[in-house]
Design a protein around this motif. Structure first.
Motif, PDB file in Angstrom:
ATOM      1  N   ASP A 327       0.870  -1.171   0.000  1.00  0.00           N
ATOM      2  CA  ASP A 327       0.000   0.000   0.000  1.00  0.00           C
ATOM      3  C   ASP A 327       0.910   1.225   0.000  1.00  0.00           C
ATOM      4  OD1 ASP A 327      -2.462  -1.399   0.176  1.00  0.00           O
ATOM      5  OD2 ASP A 327      -2.103  -1.718   2.312  1.00  0.00           O
ATOM      6  N   VAL A 328       0.725   2.106  -0.964  1.00  0.00           N
ATOM      7  CA  VAL A 328       1.546   3.305  -1.085  1.00  0.00           C
ATOM      8  C   VAL A 328       0.663   4.528  -0.868  1.00  0.00           C
ATOM      9  CG1 VAL A 328       3.081   4.662  -2.542  1.00  0.00           C
ATOM     10  CG2 VAL A 328       3.109   2.162  -2.697  1.00  0.00           C
ATOM     11  N   ALA A 329       1.059   5.375   0.072  1.00  0.00           N
ATOM     12  CA  ALA A 329       0.316   6.603   0.359  1.00  0.00           C
ATOM     13  C   ALA A 329       1.272   7.779   0.308  1.00  0.00           C
ATOM     14  CB  ALA A 329      -0.347   6.519   1.729  1.00  0.00           C
ATOM     15  N   VAL A 330       0.825   8.891  -0.257  1.00  0.00           N
ATOM     16  CA  VAL A 330       1.632  10.106  -0.377  1.00  0.00           C
ATOM     17  C   VAL A 330       0.918  11.237   0.348  1.00  0.00           C
ATOM     18  CG1 VAL A 330       2.669  11.780  -1.949  1.00  0.00           C
ATOM     19  CG2 VAL A 330       2.578   9.359  -2.596  1.00  0.00           C
ATOM     20  N   TYR A 331       1.652  11.976   1.165  1.00  0.00           N
ATOM     21  CA  TYR A 331       1.072  13.057   1.956  1.00  0.00           C
ATOM     22  C   TYR A 331       1.851  14.350   1.717  1.00  0.00           C
ATOM     23  CZ  TYR A 331      -0.774   9.007   4.479  1.00  0.00           C
ATOM     24  OH  TYR A 331      -1.369   7.818   4.794  1.00  0.00           O
ATOM     25  N   HIS A 332       1.156  15.470   1.875  1.00  0.00           N
ATOM     26  CA  HIS A 332       1.787  16.784   1.825  1.00  0.00           C
ATOM     27  C   HIS A 332       2.004  17.241   3.260  1.00  0.00           C
ATOM     28  CE1 HIS A 332       1.293  21.379   1.163  1.00  0.00           C
ATOM     29  NE2 HIS A 332       2.563  21.047   1.229  1.00  0.00           N
ATOM     30  N   GLY A 333       3.243  17.504   3.625  1.00  0.00           N
ATOM     31  CA  GLY A 333       3.547  17.918   4.987  1.00  0.00           C
ATOM     32  C   GLY A 333       4.683  17.104   5.555  1.00  0.00           C
ATOM     33  N   THR A 334       4.676  16.931   6.866  1.00  0.00           N
ATOM     34  CA  THR A 334       5.714  16.158   7.546  1.00  0.00           C
ATOM     35  C   THR A 334       5.052  15.171   8.492  1.00  0.00           C
ATOM     36  OG1 THR A 334       5.877  17.834   9.298  1.00  0.00           O
ATOM     37  CG2 THR A 334       7.399  18.030   7.445  1.00  0.00           C
ATOM     38  N   PRO A 335       5.667  14.008   8.696  1.00  0.00           N
ATOM     39  CA  PRO A 335       5.085  13.046   9.645  1.00  0.00           C
ATOM     40  C   PRO A 335       5.220  13.539  11.072  1.00  0.00           C
ATOM     41  CG  PRO A 335       7.233  12.295   8.906  1.00  0.00           C
ATOM     42  CD  PRO A 335       6.913  13.521   8.097  1.00  0.00           C
ATOM     43  N   ALA A 336       4.405  12.990  11.931  1.00  0.00           N
ATOM     44  CA  ALA A 336       4.490  13.347  13.349  1.00  0.00           C
ATOM     45  C   ALA A 336       5.853  12.936  13.885  1.00  0.00           C
ATOM     46  CB  ALA A 336       3.378  12.656  14.128  1.00  0.00           C
ATOM     47  N   ALA A 337       6.528  13.858  14.561  1.00  0.00           N
ATOM     48  CA  ALA A 337       7.858  13.576  15.099  1.00  0.00           C
ATOM     49  C   ALA A 337       7.744  12.677  16.318  1.00  0.00           C
ATOM     50  CB  ALA A 337       8.556  14.878  15.482  1.00  0.00           C
ATOM     51  N   PRO A 338       8.689  11.728  16.482  1.00  0.00           N
ATOM     52  CA  PRO A 338       8.671  10.898  17.683  1.00  0.00           C
ATOM     53  C   PRO A 338       8.857  11.748  18.930  1.00  0.00           C
ATOM     54  CG  PRO A 338      10.726  10.608  16.480  1.00  0.00           C
ATOM     55  CD  PRO A 338       9.825  11.416  15.608  1.00  0.00           C
ATOM     56  N   SER A 339       8.232  11.353  20.011  1.00  0.00           N
ATOM     57  CA  SER A 339       8.340  12.114  21.255  1.00  0.00           C
ATOM     58  C   SER A 339       9.749  11.985  21.811  1.00  0.00           C
ATOM     59  CB  SER A 339       7.327  11.586  22.287  1.00  0.00           C
ATOM     60  OG  SER A 339       6.008  11.720  21.792  1.00  0.00           O
ATOM     61  N   PRO A 340      10.438  13.120  22.043  1.00  0.00           N
ATOM     62  CA  PRO A 340      11.804  13.038  22.568  1.00  0.00           C
ATOM     63  C   PRO A 340      11.793  12.623  24.026  1.00  0.00           C
ATOM     64  CG  PRO A 340      11.099  15.321  22.459  1.00  0.00           C
ATOM     65  CD  PRO A 340       9.997  14.501  21.833  1.00  0.00           C
ATOM     66  N   THR A 341      12.836  11.897  24.422  1.00  0.00           N
ATOM     67  CA  THR A 341      13.001  11.548  25.815  1.00  0.00           C
ATOM     68  C   THR A 341      13.971  12.530  26.449  1.00  0.00           C
ATOM     69  OG1 THR A 341      14.742   9.995  25.180  1.00  0.00           O
ATOM     70  CG2 THR A 341      12.520   9.120  25.442  1.00  0.00           C
TER      71      THR A 341
END
Length: 350
Positions: A327-341
């Protein structure tokens, strides 16, 4: 460019077996700098030694792109000492072309030659020379060649402000692309000044490689619902019409499965980021589980997202032809950043 991104994604399952072989090579880090003699020493543990090495490297690190741009200019300018010229040529040989013919084996080669596994290679084959095939080895030789040609009283060049450097990589952090850099060498600089600047940029690139190695080390917290997590974080220089860009990768394996499903039970996740005109910054997330591949692409620019969407159907078709449902999906923007520790190098780079 969009075709090249699709090429980097195509058929990742074909390389998993070879990645597993590299994983068995063993430790990926080696000796660090000797501590200052005038400072009180406390008993070191592997965790404390790694933390100190990361703090030191985070303060010095910078991307490889500026060094490559300056090496290209230096090689075409005033004559460098023979040893420095030969070592610079070895670094330049690490550049890989970026085009539609990129395949999974090229990503595998980039991982193997990135410097991430240098110490493991030396431990496995002490008589083999990694020079010419390993980026970190080439950088270490270059730094030595450059400093040998420097006067004893030469002064280090001022480093770039932190805001102009790529953020230091750390375990579980986001992948950060580095777009092609322009040379900052002065055309009328004398050879000692050129050698000093190149030496400092080489040292910064080595420090970043060390941070990538540290980011790949196992952690007691590397457990998920799928089981044990193994990761490789590395960067690869690619040649573009605008210059050398850096692509940052993270490859993760979660769990190992049991019995006949030892490998089939594992979940593989790959992230990579690149920033090359005209598409701009792009991040890709791939997940391979139980024979099915999920692909998510994010482009920060609307034009870049549209370019990728025009290639999505072709990418789906090529994956289907390789007997890999996807499954291929294309989005405009940026993915959610991982929560920093807490404590992830923040106070080291401000």
């Amino acid at each position: 460019m969009a075709t090249a991104i699709a090429g980097a994604i195509r058929s990742p399952a074909n390389e998993i077996a070879r990645i597993q072989e590299i994983e068995r090579a063993g430790p990926i880090y080696g000796p660090r700098r000797a501590p200052d003699a005038d400072k009180p020493q406390t008993p070191a543990t592997p965790a404390s030694a790694t933390q100190l090495a990361a703090q030191d490297a985070a303060a010095r690190q910078d991307g490889l792109g500026p060094l490559i741009a300056d090496l290209r200019q230096a090689l075409g300018g005033k004559p460098l000492p023979p040893a420095a010229r030969a070592a610079a040529a070895q670094v330049m040989m690490q550049l890989a072309p970026m085009g539609p013919e990129v395949e999974a084996r090229d990503v595998m080669k980039a991982l193997s030659n990135s410097g991430l596994l240098l110490e493991a290679k030396i431990a496995a084959e002490p008589q083999a020379s990694p020079i010419g095939v390993d980026l970190k080895a080439a950088l270490l030789v270059l730094r030595q060649a450059l400093t040998q040609g420097l006067p004893r009283d030469s002064v280090r060049t001022p480093g770039k402000p932190t805001a102009q450097r790529p953020p230091p990589p750390y375990r579980g952090g986001p992948t950060t692309p580095q777009r092609p850099a322009a040379s900052s060498l002065s055309h009328d600089a004398e050879i000692p000044a050129v050698l000093r600047q190149l030496a400092d940029e080489t040292d910064a690139a080595i420090a970043r490689t060390e941070l990538l190695q540290i980011a790949s080390l196992p952690s007691p917290h590397d457990l998920s619902e799928a089981g044990e997590v193994t990761r490789w974080v590395f960067e690869a220089p690619v040649a573009t019409q605008q210059g050398a860009a850096m692509v940052q990768f993270e490859i993760r394996r979660e769990g190992r499965g049991t019995g006949r499903d030892r490998e089939e039970g594992a979940i593989w996740r790959t992230r990579f980021s690149l920033d090359i005109p005209p598409v701009g910054p792009v991040e890709a997330h791939l997940t391979l589980a139980h024979g099915h591949l999920g692909v998510a692409l994010w482009a920060q620019s609307a034009d870049g997202a549209e370019r990728l969407r025009t290639r999505a159907e072709s990418l789906n078709a090529s994956l289907a032809a390789a007997s890999l449902p996807a499954d291929v999906a294309v989005y405009h923007g940026t993915p959610a950043a991982p929560s920093p520790t807490a404590g992830k190098l923040v106070d080291q780079v401000l």
